[in-house]
Write a protein that holds these residues in place. Structure first.
Motif, short mmCIF file in Angstrom:
data_model
loop_
_atom_site.label_atom_id
_atom_site.label_comp_id
_atom_site.label_asym_id
_atom_site.label_seq_id
_atom_site.Cartn_x
_atom_site.Cartn_y
_atom_site.Cartn_z
N THR A 67 0.81 -1.21 0.00
CA THR A 67 0.00 0.00 0.00
C THR A 67 0.85 1.27 0.00
OG1 THR A 67 -1.74 -1.15 1.21
CG2 THR A 67 -1.78 1.25 1.29
N VAL A 68 0.46 2.24 -0.83
CA VAL A 68 1.09 3.56 -0.81
C VAL A 68 0.57 4.32 0.41
CG1 VAL A 68 1.37 5.74 -2.05
CG2 VAL A 68 1.33 3.59 -3.32
N THR A 69 1.49 4.80 1.25
CA THR A 69 1.09 5.44 2.51
C THR A 69 1.07 6.97 2.42
OG1 THR A 69 3.39 5.32 3.25
CG2 THR A 69 1.91 3.53 3.92
N SER A 70 1.84 7.56 1.49
CA SER A 70 1.83 9.01 1.35
C SER A 70 2.32 9.40 -0.04
CB SER A 70 2.71 9.69 2.42
OG SER A 70 4.08 9.42 2.20
N LEU A 71 1.99 10.62 -0.44
CA LEU A 71 2.41 11.15 -1.73
C LEU A 71 2.67 12.63 -1.55
CD1 LEU A 71 0.89 10.45 -5.22
CD2 LEU A 71 1.05 12.81 -4.44
N ASP A 72 3.75 13.12 -2.16
CA ASP A 72 4.07 14.53 -2.06
C ASP A 72 4.55 15.05 -3.41
OD1 ASP A 72 4.21 16.95 -0.73
OD2 ASP A 72 6.28 16.67 -0.09
N TRP A 73 4.35 16.36 -3.64
CA TRP A 73 4.75 17.02 -4.88
C TRP A 73 5.90 17.97 -4.60
CZ3 TRP A 73 2.11 16.09 -9.51
CH2 TRP A 73 0.87 15.44 -9.41
N SER A 74 6.81 18.11 -5.57
CA SER A 74 7.82 19.15 -5.48
C SER A 74 7.16 20.50 -5.75
CB SER A 74 8.96 18.89 -6.47
OG SER A 74 8.47 18.88 -7.81
N ARG A 75 7.88 21.59 -5.52
CA ARG A 75 7.25 22.91 -5.51
C ARG A 75 6.67 23.31 -6.86
NH1 ARG A 75 12.50 23.08 -5.91
NH2 ARG A 75 13.60 24.55 -7.29
N ASN A 76 7.23 22.79 -7.98
CA ASN A 76 6.70 23.09 -9.31
C ASN A 76 6.09 21.87 -9.98
OD1 ASN A 76 7.30 25.95 -9.68
ND2 ASN A 76 9.44 25.34 -9.55
N SER A 77 5.83 20.83 -9.20
CA SER A 77 5.06 19.64 -9.62
C SER A 77 5.79 18.70 -10.57
CB SER A 77 3.73 20.07 -10.28
OG SER A 77 3.02 20.94 -9.46
N ARG A 78 7.09 18.93 -10.82
CA ARG A 78 7.78 18.03 -11.73
C ARG A 78 8.05 16.67 -11.08
NH1 ARG A 78 13.46 18.88 -15.15
NH2 ARG A 78 13.76 16.66 -15.62
N TYR A 79 8.42 16.67 -9.81
CA TYR A 79 8.76 15.42 -9.12
C TYR A 79 7.63 15.01 -8.17
CZ TYR A 79 13.44 16.47 -10.82
OH TYR A 79 14.52 16.78 -11.63
N VAL A 80 7.40 13.72 -8.10
CA VAL A 80 6.40 13.16 -7.19
C VAL A 80 7.09 12.14 -6.30
CG1 VAL A 80 4.27 11.80 -7.01
CG2 VAL A 80 4.52 13.48 -8.84
N PRO A 112 8.74 -0.30 7.43
CA PRO A 112 7.67 0.31 6.63
C PRO A 112 7.60 1.81 6.85
CG PRO A 112 6.89 -1.70 7.67
CD PRO A 112 8.26 -1.43 8.24
N VAL A 113 7.35 2.57 5.77
CA VAL A 113 7.35 4.03 5.83
C VAL A 113 5.92 4.53 6.02
CG1 VAL A 113 8.08 6.15 4.67
CG2 VAL A 113 9.34 4.02 4.27
N SER A 114 5.70 5.25 7.10
CA SER A 114 4.36 5.79 7.38
C SER A 114 4.06 7.02 6.54
CB SER A 114 4.22 6.14 8.86
OG SER A 114 4.38 4.98 9.66
N SER A 115 5.06 7.88 6.35
CA SER A 115 4.88 9.07 5.52
C SER A 115 6.24 9.60 5.11
CB SER A 115 4.10 10.16 6.29
OG SER A 115 4.87 10.67 7.35
N ALA A 116 6.25 10.36 4.02
CA ALA A 116 7.48 11.01 3.54
C ALA A 116 7.08 12.28 2.80
CB ALA A 116 8.27 10.07 2.63
N SER A 117 8.01 13.25 2.76
CA SER A 117 7.71 14.52 2.10
C SER A 117 8.99 15.18 1.61
CB SER A 117 6.97 15.47 3.06
OG SER A 117 7.72 15.70 4.23
#
Length: 439
Positions: A67-80, A112-117
């Protein structure tokens, strides 16, 4: 219809109704900083990117086996960035020439990773919270490549010398500090640059285990979610530079507002500020309904409204970065996009257009429908064709976010984060991939 054209001077209000639904099979959904895309984390280990203009999935990020636990965007949305229970954190580059995108970077953790940013200023700096209660600050830059655990100093207060497990971790909007919530209800503040703890806060009256953080864009206000079923808002104090001898600020924080459901005593899954910080949305952990509570921060935190999304229980919500829209995810995997309908004001499109409430008799002007001379029409067309058209100048999208804090070279923390920058520059484009059958 374009919300700005309808009412260019209107302030952001809260959404009131569901605009559309995305059948994304996700456990959570998060807008990108530009507000055009939405990233969805799924139970099968896949993350999908949806285009809100076409309401279609345009990329599938298939790299996890759990399961994917978290998702984050870079400041200009190029990297996820995606994290998962399979112990991995993966960075994806949406500007890649191929589809599906390949992994740009993979970080293997010890649990296991609970969240990342991402760091707000540099996507090569990553914050990861593990399910074992440990927080790591990972720097992928060649000059500073490292993986440092953020550890609360042992002052002997905890029973048996054991530190409380860390349950939530977030960068503040400037990226200067990392805020960490613990199982015992404390808020720990670390310097991102030095990795040293600069403050430890106890919450006045106690709060139980901390479950979530969210910052207003200014970074001056913080709202927390805790196990006692109460959301609390705090004013974030100014922190001194890290002390070389290891000393830190230790104070008690008094919340400016407390938000709860006094009738049903409902717990909260998540919460999110509006772009201007004047509204707060709380997603209720009701097992039978989909409820979103809205509070008006500008009106002393008064309760404003309840949004009812039906019988599919809510799992997550996120406020759009620039307008009155919320994405809420149901436990069945559907994503509801909420908006605030605006009455159509046609006068906004033409200065001479007059709106009327009822039918009126129209008086035709003398020359209003006269047939124009064909010679004059031809001359005007020829003149328009002779004018040069600039097709080389690229106008950058104004919807893309700008950094709230600009480094002037005097701030060590901002200058450190800006060293060895990533390639996430404004104006990048996502490649259009066409199947052979469509060509």
């Amino acid at each position: 219809m374009n919300e700005f054209l309808i009412s260019p001077f209107s302030a952001i209000t809260h959404p009131t109704t569901v605009q559309t639904s995305l059948y994304a099979y996700g456990s959570f959904a998060k807008f990108d900083p530009s507000g055009r895309y939405i990233g969805v984390g799924r139970f099968d280990g896949v993350a999908s990117i949806w285009d809100l203009e076409t309401r279609a999935a345009i990329r599938f990020l298939d790299g996890h086996v759990k399961t994917v636990t978290s998702l984050d965007w870079s400041r200009n949305s190029r990297y996820v960035l995606t994290s998962s229970k399979d112990w991995n954190v993966i960075v994806w580059d949406l500007a890649a020439l191929w589809d599906p995108p390949q992994r740009y970077a993979t970080i293997r953790c010890d649990a296991p990773v609970s969240s990342a940013s991402f760091h707000p200023r540099n996507s090569q700096i990553v914050l990861a919270l593990l399910s074992t209660g440990e927080v790591y600050l990972i720097d992928l830059r060649k000059t500073y490549r490292s993986r440092v655990e953020l550890v609360e100093p042992d002052d002997g207060d905890e029973e048996g010398g054991r530190r409380s497990a860390m349950t939530v971790a977030r960068f503040d909007p400037s990226g200067k500090h990392v805020f960490i919530g613990t199982h015992s209800g404390s808020i720990l503040v670390f310097s991102t640059r030095t990795k040293a703890m600069v403050a430890r806060h106890r919450i006045a009256g106690g709060a139980g285990s901390l479950k979530g953080f969210d910052f207003a864009k200014s970074g001056r206000r913080l709202v927390t979610n805790s196990s006692d079923r109460t959301l609390r808002q705090f004013i974030v104090p100014q922190y001194p530079h890290p002390d070389p001898d290891g000393s830190f600020l230790e104070t008690e924080l008094e919340p400016t507002h407390r938000f709860s459901d006094p009738i049903n005593k409902t717990a909260w899954h998540t919460m999110s500020y509006s772009p201007d910080g004047e509204w707060l949305a709380g997603g209720a952990a009701d097992p039978a309904t989909h409820k979103i509570y809205i509070w008006d921060i500008s009106n002393d935190g008064q309760f404003a409204s309840t949004l009812d999304g039906g019988r599919e229980p809510l799992a997550y919500l996120h406020w759009h970065p620039s307008k009155s829209s919320i994405a809420s995810t149901t436990k069945q995997g559907n994503v509801l996009i909420w908006h605030s309908p605006n009455p159509e004001r046609w006068g906004a499109f033409a200065g001479g257009f007059e709106e009327v409430d009822e039918n009126v008799e129209y008086e035709e002007k003398e020359d209003e429908f006269d047939i124009e001379d064909e010679e004059e029409t031809l001359k005007r067309k020829m003149k328009a064709e002779e004018e040069e058209v600039d097709i080389d100048t690229v106008i950058e999208e104004t919807s893309r976010p700008q950094n709230l804090i600009v480094s002037n070279g005097d701030d060590e923390d901002l200058a450190w984060a800006d060293e060895d920058p990533d390639e996430d520059a404004a104006g990048w484009t996502m490649k259009i991939i066409m199947d052979d059958e469509e060509m």
